[in-house]
Scaffold this motif. Structure first.
Motif, PDB file in Angstrom:
ATOM      1  N   GLY A 123      -5.871   4.734  -4.552  1.00  0.00           N
ATOM      2  CA  GLY A 123      -5.275   3.482  -4.061  1.00  0.00           C
ATOM      3  C   GLY A 123      -6.208   2.289  -4.180  1.00  0.00           C
ATOM      4  N   TYR A 140     -11.544   4.898   1.317  1.00  0.00           N
ATOM      5  CA  TYR A 140     -10.973   6.206   1.690  1.00  0.00           C
ATOM      6  C   TYR A 140     -11.814   7.370   1.188  1.00  0.00           C
ATOM      7  CZ  TYR A 140      -7.382   2.771   2.264  1.00  0.00           C
ATOM      8  OH  TYR A 140      -6.727   1.630   2.616  1.00  0.00           O
ATOM      9  N   TYR A 191       2.931  -4.117  11.637  1.00  0.00           N
ATOM     10  CA  TYR A 191       1.969  -3.581  10.650  1.00  0.00           C
ATOM     11  C   TYR A 191       2.391  -3.946   9.214  1.00  0.00           C
ATOM     12  CZ  TYR A 191      -0.273  -0.074   7.687  1.00  0.00           C
ATOM     13  OH  TYR A 191      -0.957   0.544   6.669  1.00  0.00           O
ATOM     14  N   VAL A 199      -3.610  -1.598  -1.596  1.00  0.00           N
ATOM     15  CA  VAL A 199      -2.748  -1.193  -2.722  1.00  0.00           C
ATOM     16  C   VAL A 199      -2.074  -2.384  -3.402  1.00  0.00           C
ATOM     17  CG1 VAL A 199      -2.314   1.212  -2.026  1.00  0.00           C
ATOM     18  CG2 VAL A 199      -0.788  -0.609  -1.202  1.00  0.00           C
ATOM     19  N   GLU A 249       8.526  -2.627   1.723  1.00  0.00           N
ATOM     20  CA  GLU A 249       7.769  -1.536   2.346  1.00  0.00           C
ATOM     21  C   GLU A 249       8.550  -0.940   3.516  1.00  0.00           C
ATOM     22  OE1 GLU A 249       3.670  -2.187   3.602  1.00  0.00           O
ATOM     23  OE2 GLU A 249       3.491  -0.026   3.915  1.00  0.00           O
ATOM     24  N   ASN A 251       4.596   6.470   6.745  1.00  0.00           N
ATOM     25  CA  ASN A 251       4.093   5.735   7.912  1.00  0.00           C
ATOM     26  C   ASN A 251       4.943   6.018   9.157  1.00  0.00           C
ATOM     27  OD1 ASN A 251       1.797   4.500   6.894  1.00  0.00           O
ATOM     28  ND2 ASN A 251       2.949   2.803   6.006  1.00  0.00           N
ATOM     29  N   TYR A 260       5.187   3.334  -4.571  1.00  0.00           N
ATOM     30  CA  TYR A 260       5.845   3.725  -3.320  1.00  0.00           C
ATOM     31  C   TYR A 260       6.287   2.509  -2.500  1.00  0.00           C
ATOM     32  CZ  TYR A 260       1.773   2.841  -0.276  1.00  0.00           C
ATOM     33  OH  TYR A 260       0.757   2.248   0.428  1.00  0.00           O
ATOM     34  N   GLN A 299      -2.341  -6.046   1.909  1.00  0.00           N
ATOM     35  CA  GLN A 299      -2.227  -4.593   2.195  1.00  0.00           C
ATOM     36  C   GLN A 299      -3.384  -4.116   3.078  1.00  0.00           C
ATOM     37  OE1 GLN A 299       0.481  -3.014   1.816  1.00  0.00           O
ATOM     38  NE2 GLN A 299       1.577  -4.525   0.599  1.00  0.00           N
ATOM     39  N   SER A 300      -4.012  -3.012   2.708  1.00  0.00           N
ATOM     40  CA  SER A 300      -4.964  -2.390   3.654  1.00  0.00           C
ATOM     41  C   SER A 300      -6.189  -3.242   3.979  1.00  0.00           C
ATOM     42  CB  SER A 300      -5.436  -1.052   3.103  1.00  0.00           C
ATOM     43  OG  SER A 300      -4.419  -0.101   3.242  1.00  0.00           O
TER      44      SER A 300
HETATM   45  O1  DON Z   1       0.733   1.337   4.820  1.00  0.00           O
HETATM   46  C1  DON Z   1       0.657   1.348   3.591  1.00  0.00           C
HETATM   47  O2  DON Z   1       0.805   2.374   2.945  1.00  0.00           O
HETATM   48  C2  DON Z   1       0.338   0.038   2.883  1.00  0.00           C
HETATM   49  N1  DON Z   1       0.975  -1.052   3.543  1.00  0.00           N
HETATM   50  C3  DON Z   1      -1.141  -0.190   2.832  1.00  0.00           C
HETATM   51  C4  DON Z   1      -1.885   0.933   2.155  1.00  0.00           C
HETATM   52  C5  DON Z   1      -3.062   0.479   1.403  1.00  0.00           C
HETATM   53  O3  DON Z   1      -3.213  -0.659   1.042  1.00  0.00           O
HETATM   54  C6  DON Z   1      -4.017   1.529   1.000  1.00  0.00           C
HETATM   55  N2  DON Z   1      -5.124   0.958   0.271  1.00  0.00           N
HETATM   56  N3  DON Z   1      -5.722   1.000  -0.675  1.00  0.00           N
END
Ligand code: DON
Length: 308
Positions: A287, A244, A193, A262, A160, A167, A26, A62-63
């Motif tokens: 993820g 999560y 973000y 991710v 992204e 988001n 994605y 990332q997260s």
């Molecule tokens: O906002 C998002 O979807 C990504 N930038 C970060 C999501 C993410 O890393 C989830 N983790 N495992």
């Protein structure tokens, strides 16, 4: 204890599963990553660094940056005030779930590690730091990781930003429900973000972050990089929410507080004083790095790091 052997064994075990994960499609730029690339770094309590595989390969945080964003929020505001905007409850749905937000108490994101919670946390910082919010997050990340060269990937950020439909939907819901104030500029907020999520790190950087979290915020020289109180809050939310809706399984299978991204990284925060960071971009359906989780499981078993 032969730490290099522990790490090599974990790597060999993890790589048995390298075909099983799926890169994060994605975010188109992440879909290009090589699933057979993996690395891990372990810092023993005396500060010695052990590495295996592609430990210096740079990937987007990332997260995992949500831990740092929430720390910045804790450093700015009182905990009870923060809880009016973002909770500390585990999530039962995927990290970008819209229905979870709709069903939560007063539409407040359940925790700061799901996307909605991290977006609200970023908005709280934006209230304080305005246009300097991203620079503030980047500089705090550099301090915590002790690497002043850290920067973000322009290509991952644009990738992204160009298709972050979920988001954007979450952000407009948060605006609609008055969790984010109406004067906040949505593009500025999301760009901050996304840039934060695109900060490039390697497994050594993650192990450095892990080392600080595991030692109650102190570096090897005994300097306080973050307060013990905040280190404890972060470790606790990492244990309950860091992976999560897989956090319960992760607790049973690995047993160390951790945060995934991710991009394929996972950072741990075991109270025992070890710093551990792993990377492999193939993800499970939640993820979380498929190989990374298995490497951690092997390390946790061999070093008896399971906190439960
Ligand atoms: O906002 C998002 O979807 C990504 N930038 C970060 C999501 C993410 O890393 C989830 N983790 N495992």
């Amino acid at each position: 204890m032969d730490f290099q052997h522990v790490l090599q064994k974990a790597y060999n075990y993890g790589m048995l599963y390298k075909e099983r994960g799926v890169t994060a499609s994605y975010i188109p730029e992440l879909a290009k990553e090589d699933k057979s690339r993996a690395g891990a770094t372990l810092i023993s309590p005396d500060g010695t660094v052990y590495e295996v595989g592609d430990s210096h390969y740079k990937f987007s945080i990332q997260s995992i940056v949500k831990v740092i964003i929430y720390l910045c929020v804790l450093e700015c505001y009182d905990f009870d005030y923060i809880k009016r905007f973002v909770g500390v409850k585990p999530s039962a749905k995927p990290f970008n779930s819209i229905i979870e937000l709709e069903l939560s108490n007063k539409n407040i994101p359940v925790n700061p590690f799901i996307n909605a919670g991290a977006i609200v946390s970023t908005a709280l910082l934006q209230e304080k730091y305005g246009n300097n919010t991203f620079d503030f997050i980047l500089n705090r990340t550099r301090d915590l990781i002790n690497n002043d060269k850290l920067d973000y990937s322009r290509s991952i950020y644009h990738s992204e930003s160009s298709c972050a439909y979920a988001n954007r939907a979450l952000t407009y819901m948060l605006l609609n429900d008055n969790i984010i104030p109406p004067h906040i500029d949505v593009d500025d907020l999301l760009n901050t973000y996304f840039k934060a999520c695109s900060i490039l790190v390697d497994s050594v950087d993650l192990a450095n972050l892990s080392f600080i979290l595991s030692r109650d915020g102190k570096n090897l020289a005994g300097e306080e990089i973050l307060s013990p109180k905040h280190a404890k809050i972060l470790r606790t939310i990492m244990a309950t929410c860091g992976t999560y809706d897989y956090s319960g399984d992760f607790a049973i299978r690995v047993g160390i507080p951790a945060k995934s991204g991710v991009g394929g990284g996972i950072v741990t925060a075991s109270k025992s004083g070890y710093g551990i960071g792993v990377y492999c971009p193939g993800l499970d359906s939640h993820g979380n790095s498929y190989v990374g989780m298995r490497m951690l499981r092997s390390i946790a078993q061999d070093l008896e790091l399971n906190i439960y």
